[in-house]
Write an enzyme that holds these catalytic residues in place. Structure first.
Site, PDB file in Angstrom:
ATOM      1  N   ASP A 107       0.719  -1.120  -0.074  1.00 37.87           N
ATOM      2  CA  ASP A 107       0.009  -0.180  -0.169  1.00 37.87           C
ATOM      3  C   ASP A 107       0.978   1.067  -0.068  1.00 37.87           C
ATOM      4  O   ASP A 107       1.544   1.271   0.852  1.00 37.87           O
ATOM      5  CB  ASP A 107      -0.868   0.042   1.301  1.00 37.87           C
TER       6      ASP A 107
ATOM      7  N   TYR B 149       1.297   0.524  14.813  1.00 33.10           N
ATOM      8  CA  TYR B 149       0.399   0.187  13.681  1.00 33.10           C
ATOM      9  C   TYR B 149       0.687   0.759  12.324  1.00 33.10           C
ATOM     10  O   TYR B 149       1.180   2.058  12.278  1.00 33.10           O
ATOM     11  CB  TYR B 149      -0.988   0.820  14.057  1.00 33.10           C
TER      12      TYR B 149
ATOM     13  N   LYS C 270      -3.031  -3.264   8.150  1.00 32.52           N
ATOM     14  CA  LYS C 270      -3.020  -4.680   8.533  1.00 32.52           C
ATOM     15  C   LYS C 270      -2.242  -5.282   7.493  1.00 32.52           C
ATOM     16  O   LYS C 270      -1.425  -4.702   6.698  1.00 32.52           O
ATOM     17  CB  LYS C 270      -4.449  -5.459   8.279  1.00 32.52           C
TER      18      LYS C 270
ATOM     19  N   GLN D 243      -5.505 -27.720 -10.269  1.00 35.02           N
ATOM     20  CA  GLN D 243      -5.877 -28.883 -11.440  1.00 35.02           C
ATOM     21  C   GLN D 243      -4.639 -30.047 -11.742  1.00 35.02           C
ATOM     22  O   GLN D 243      -3.587 -29.737 -11.171  1.00 35.02           O
ATOM     23  CB  GLN D 243      -5.923 -28.221 -13.058  1.00 35.02           C
TER      24      GLN D 243
ATOM     25  N   TYR E 166      -3.757  -0.129  17.177  1.00 34.25           N
ATOM     26  CA  TYR E 166      -3.621   1.254  17.588  1.00 34.25           C
ATOM     27  C   TYR E 166      -3.266   1.320  19.180  1.00 34.25           C
ATOM     28  O   TYR E 166      -3.943   0.910  20.090  1.00 34.25           O
ATOM     29  CB  TYR E 166      -4.919   2.199  17.487  1.00 34.25           C
TER      30      TYR E 166
HETATM   31  C1  F6R Z   1      -7.321  -0.705   8.408  1.00 30.49           C
HETATM   32  C2  F6R Z   1      -7.203   0.715   7.756  1.00 30.49           C
HETATM   33  C3  F6R Z   1      -8.184   1.639   7.975  1.00 30.49           C
HETATM   34  C4  F6R Z   1      -7.335   2.800   8.894  1.00 30.49           C
HETATM   35  C5  F6R Z   1      -8.353   3.705   9.392  1.00 30.49           C
HETATM   36  C6  F6R Z   1      -7.775   4.798  10.215  1.00 30.49           C
HETATM   37  O1  F6R Z   1      -6.095  -1.644   7.762  1.00 30.49           O
HETATM   38  O2  F6R Z   1      -6.187   1.002   6.848  1.00 30.49           O
HETATM   39  O3  F6R Z   1      -9.162   1.000   8.673  1.00 30.49           O
HETATM   40  O4  F6R Z   1      -7.151   2.217  10.261  1.00 30.49           O
HETATM   41  O5  F6R Z   1      -8.956   4.549   8.213  1.00 30.49           O
HETATM   42  O6  F6R Z   1      -6.713   5.448   9.294  1.00 30.49           O
HETATM   43  P1  F6R Z   1      -5.555   6.424   9.807  1.00 30.49           P
HETATM   44  O7  F6R Z   1      -5.093   5.695  11.198  1.00 30.49           O
HETATM   45  O8  F6R Z   1      -4.695   6.329   8.714  1.00 30.49           O
HETATM   46  O9  F6R Z   1      -6.341   7.679  10.224  1.00 30.49           O
HETATM   47 MG    MG Z   2      -3.787   1.889   3.690  1.00 32.14          MG
HETATM   48 MG    MG Z   3      -4.384  -2.525   2.513  1.00 29.79          MG
END
Ligand code: F6R
Ligand code: MG
Ligand code: MG
Length: 369
Positions: free
Chosen positions: A11, A232, A235, A245, A350
């Site tokens: 990502d 954090y 994920k 197959q 978090y």
């Molecule tokens: C889960 C994910 C989202 C963020 C949420 C808060 O993997 O990527 O649920 O945890 O949108 O995002 P932040 O902490 O970047 O504001």
């Molecule tokens: Mg992301």
């Molecule tokens: Mg992702």
């Protein structure tokens, strides 16, 4: 012909929150892999797609698994993409590139990697899975059911080539000093396999091999960002390659368990429980930053060349499954923060809650003392 399939995903930024990468970002990653990888003869072929906010680069090449140049190609492509993400002001630009300098292998640096090397069969069908808003344990149950349970894999009873069963290599992903693994054979050790695979956050299927031929069938990314970064960072959003197959389960047998929409870890802030929804490729994230989603592209590879993909979850059957999974998601969300709707304390992504609990702990008192 001996061939390696490598899928590396990260990502590196998305539009409107953690929803999906921009077209410009995808284009830059594609261009980079074309120019620096395919045009220069480093790789045979490639395919770039996204699932939720993650971009996956699938590559075929002849350099074996864990090859520094292949990993560097993907790392540099994500770096180039990050520049576009920054220029466009995308959210979370470079999010999964956790280290500053490339050190020979992207494992442990943020991106997820699944790779397998094998002698190409005369026809070589395989599946590429990518999941978002969940972690590698999300594949535990589907793999158990597809490779060890005749309720989903009729080939285990019908096909002599699968009669010897499969070997599961399972990793303890809580151990961070190295790769702590165990090899267990289905069907003899089914109960042991199940006893480990019930714990999706700790024990993760890393690979599966045919016991008759020793050939690799499955490779799963097993990295845990949680453990790498110590904080954090999203994920782990796992990718997986599955050969199908012949000596392996049929495509439809591997897809079958995904009709369950089983509850997995992830969803909002990587801290909840939600059902895994099989989606079409290039699907965004939505409800409650989820639901956790999984895509599946089916390919054939021939002399290193990839066919165009067939989108395995793009079929009216899966529309029905998606409806049911939506109902499961809403049912769980009705109980908000309570009990099974959220992950145990150790899995919350978090750190803020740690401070909160500390403060509250100080305010506790034992009555009468
Ligand atoms: C889960 C994910 C989202 C963020 C949420 C808060 O993997 O990527 O649920 O945890 O949108 O995002 P932040 O902490 O970047 O504001
Ligand atoms: Mg992301
Ligand atoms: Mg992702």
């Amino acid at each position: 012909m001996r061939i390696t399939l490598s899928v590396i995903k990260a990502d590196v930024g998305s539009i409107g929150g953690h929803i999906k990468p921009s077209e410009g970002l995808l284009r830059r990653v594609r261009e980079f892999v074309q120019e620096e990888g395919k045009a220069k003869g480093l790789i045979e072929d490639f395919y770039v797609s996204h699932t939720g906010d993650d971009i996956a680069i699938l590559m075929s090449h002849k350099r074996g698994t864990g090859d520094a140049d292949i990993h560097k190609l993907a790392w540099d492509a994500f770096k180039a993409g990050t520049e576009v993400a920054k220029a466009q002001g995308l959210y979370g630009a470079g999010q999964d590139l956790l280290k500053d300098a490339f050190a020979g292998n992207v494992k442990g640096m943020g991106p997820a990697v699944a790779e397998m090397e094998f002698d190409e069969r005369p026809n070589e069908p395989f599946l590429f899975f990518a999941a978002d808003k969940t972690d590698p344990g999300a594949y535990n149950l589907p793999l158990y059911l597809a490779f060890a349970d005749p309720m989903h894999c009729s080939g285990l009873t019908l096909s002599p080539s699968m009669a010897d069963g499969f070997k599961f290599t399972i990793m303890d992903v809580e151990y961070t000093e190295g790769d702590r693994i165990i090899e267990l054979n289905a069907p003899e050790e089914l109960y042991d396999i199940a006893a480990l695979l019930r714990d999706n956050e700790r024990f993760v299927v890393e690979s599966i091999h045919s016991r008759r031929t020793g050939e690799i069938a499955v490779a799963v990314s097993t990295s845990r960002l949680h453990n790498i970064a110590g904080r954090y960072t999203g994920k782990d959003d796992p990718v997986m390659l599955v050969r199908v197959q012949g000596d392996f389960p049929a495509t439809g047998e591997v897809l079958s368990p995904f009709s369950i929409g089983h509850y997995v870890a992830g969803f909002m802030r990587g801290s909840h429980t939600g059902p895994l929804m099989p989606v079409k490729i290039n699907s965004p994230v939505s409800y409650f930053d989820g639901p956790p989603l999984v895509s599946c592209l089916a390919f054939c590879v021939h002399e290193g060349k990839l066919t165009e993909p067939a989108d395995a979850f793009d079929h009216p059957f899966w529309d029905y499954v998606r409806m049911r999974v939506s109902e499961k998601a809403m049912e769980m969300r009705r109980q908000g923060f309570s009990g099974a709707a959220m992950l145990p304390y150790s899995e919350l992504e978090y750190g803020g809650i740690v401070q909160k609990m500390k403060k509250l702990d100080e305010r506790f008192r034992v009555r009468g003392s």
